[in-house]
Design a protein around this motif. Structure first.
Motif, PDB file in Angstrom:
ATOM      1  N   ILE A 141       0.866  -1.181   0.000  1.00 42.64           N
ATOM      2  CA  ILE A 141       0.000   0.000   0.000  1.00 42.64           C
ATOM      3  C   ILE A 141       0.902   1.230   0.000  1.00 42.64           C
ATOM      4  N   THR A 142       0.737   2.089  -0.985  1.00 39.76           N
ATOM      5  CA  THR A 142       1.575   3.283  -1.111  1.00 39.76           C
ATOM      6  C   THR A 142       0.711   4.533  -1.019  1.00 39.76           C
ATOM      7  N   ASN A 143       1.120   5.450  -0.159  1.00 41.40           N
ATOM      8  CA  ASN A 143       0.413   6.723  -0.015  1.00 41.40           C
ATOM      9  C   ASN A 143       1.144   7.781  -0.835  1.00 41.40           C
ATOM     10  N   ASN A 144       0.617   8.071  -2.014  1.00 44.01           N
ATOM     11  CA  ASN A 144       1.233   9.071  -2.891  1.00 44.01           C
ATOM     12  C   ASN A 144       0.666  10.474  -2.685  1.00 44.01           C
ATOM     13  N   SER A 145      -0.203  10.628  -1.698  1.00 43.78           N
ATOM     14  CA  SER A 145      -0.825  11.933  -1.463  1.00 43.78           C
ATOM     15  C   SER A 145       0.031  12.772  -0.512  1.00 43.78           C
ATOM     16  N   ASP A 146      -0.436  13.980  -0.249  1.00 48.21           N
ATOM     17  CA  ASP A 146       0.263  14.878   0.680  1.00 48.21           C
ATOM     18  C   ASP A 146      -0.309  14.786   2.092  1.00 48.21           C
ATOM     19  N   LEU A 181       2.420   7.835   6.330  1.00 46.84           N
ATOM     20  CA  LEU A 181       2.775   9.228   6.096  1.00 46.84           C
ATOM     21  C   LEU A 181       2.844   9.485   4.591  1.00 46.84           C
ATOM     22  N   PRO A 182       2.821  10.742   4.175  1.00 40.43           N
ATOM     23  CA  PRO A 182       2.934  11.037   2.740  1.00 40.43           C
ATOM     24  C   PRO A 182       4.197  10.422   2.132  1.00 40.43           C
ATOM     25  N   ARG A 183       4.057   9.851   0.949  1.00 39.96           N
ATOM     26  CA  ARG A 183       5.166   9.260   0.184  1.00 39.96           C
ATOM     27  C   ARG A 183       5.793   8.058   0.892  1.00 39.96           C
ATOM     28  N   THR A 184       5.005   7.318   1.655  1.00 41.53           N
ATOM     29  CA  THR A 184       5.527   6.111   2.298  1.00 41.53           C
ATOM     30  C   THR A 184       4.653   4.912   1.926  1.00 41.53           C
ATOM     31  N   SER A 185       5.168   3.714   2.226  1.00 42.20           N
ATOM     32  CA  SER A 185       4.448   2.484   1.893  1.00 42.20           C
ATOM     33  C   SER A 185       4.384   1.556   3.096  1.00 42.20           C
ATOM     34  N   HIS A 209      -8.320  10.045   6.431  1.00 38.90           N
ATOM     35  CA  HIS A 209      -7.269  11.058   6.518  1.00 38.90           C
ATOM     36  C   HIS A 209      -7.100  11.437   7.993  1.00 38.90           C
ATOM     37  N   VAL A 210      -5.954  11.132   8.546  1.00 38.49           N
ATOM     38  CA  VAL A 210      -5.726  11.293   9.980  1.00 38.49           C
ATOM     39  C   VAL A 210      -5.797  12.750  10.419  1.00 38.49           C
ATOM     40  N   GLU A 211      -5.233  13.658   9.649  1.00 39.43           N
ATOM     41  CA  GLU A 211      -5.091  15.049  10.082  1.00 39.43           C
ATOM     42  C   GLU A 211      -6.262  15.940   9.676  1.00 39.43           C
ATOM     43  N   ARG A 212      -7.247  15.378   9.005  1.00 41.85           N
ATOM     44  CA  ARG A 212      -8.420  16.167   8.623  1.00 41.85           C
ATOM     45  C   ARG A 212      -9.513  15.958   9.669  1.00 41.85           C
TER      46      ARG A 212
END
Length: 238
Positions: A141-146, A181-185, A209-212
């Motif tokens: 699973i890759t998080n490519n978002s900010d 975290l952003p840009r991690t897998s 989304h954790v921070e929203r």
């Protein structure tokens, strides 16, 4: 004077007709030349199409032979043919493009989250004589978002070769609710037993989304992937 005028008019009309006739002849000759050139240029295209059809037929025949070998449980021969198919795909641009398109469809992206899957047949834990076929799969699973995201729940639909389906729900994956975290897998491995030599899995991950503050969860769809004796279409190792 009037007769001279009529004669001149007839002469001029005759000249116009001769000029039009000459132009028509020139146009006709141009058309003939163009048609001749078109005919010559079609020959390589025809040969190329015939060659591609021949390679496509060979590829289809290899796939049939691999299926026959797998059904007869000649796994060594099936694996050899599978390797030949992969080499064939790399050498044939059209087949390679089809594979790349298939990979792009399988790699589903939702809100910047990408899920990739690889599966493999575990012969050592399988007992075909008792109708037990054991498969392992690895998820990336890759998080490519900010934004930072967290996986909350999973849902799998497991279908065997007879069309029987089973739904599996659970909290997180492998006992965790990973935060990306952003840009991690995040990667993990799991397994699935089947009563048939092949089947498929598909499903979804519920994430947030954790921070929203007050944000709603969203689902990341996992496209169907195969559980097969020869591994999935992309890779046969975990």
């Amino acid at each position: 004077m009037q007769s001279l005028s009529l004669s001149s008019t007839k002469s001029l009309a005759g000249l116009r007709l001769l000029g039009q006739d000459a132009r028509l002849k020139r146009k006709s000759s141009i058309v003939v030349v163009a048609c001749g050139g078109s005919s010559d240029s079609e020959t390589p295209t025809s040969n190329s199409t015939s060659s591609f059809l021949s390679r496509t037929q060979t590829y289809a025949l290899l796939k049939q032979q691999m299926e026959v070998a797998a059904k007869s449980e000649d796994y060594k021969e099936a694996a050899r043919i599978r390797d030949s198919l992969r080499l064939f795909e790399e050498e044939e641009p059209v087949l390679r493009l089809r594979r790349l398109i298939k990979e792009a469809i399988a790699d589903q992206r939702f809100q910047g989250v990408r899920v990739q899957v690889r599966s493999v047949y575990i012969e050592g834990r399988s007992q075909p004589s008792k109708g037990l076929y054991f498969f392992a799969y690895r998820i990336r699973i890759t998080n490519n978002s900010d934004d930072t995201v967290q996986l909350l729940r999973r849902h799998w639909i497991i279908t065997d070769a007879n069309g029987r389906s089973e739904n599996v729900w659970g909290i997180g994956v492998v006992g965790e609710q990973p935060v990306l975290l952003p840009r991690t897998s995040f990667e993990y491995s799991s397994a699935c037993p089947l009563s048939t030599p092949n089947g498929r899995m598909e499903g979804e991950f519920e994430m947030i989304h954790v921070e929203r503050v007050g944000s709603r969860s969203f689902n990341v769809v996992i496209a169907p992937f195969s559980l097969a004796l020869l591994g999935d279409d992309d890779c046969n190792t975990i």
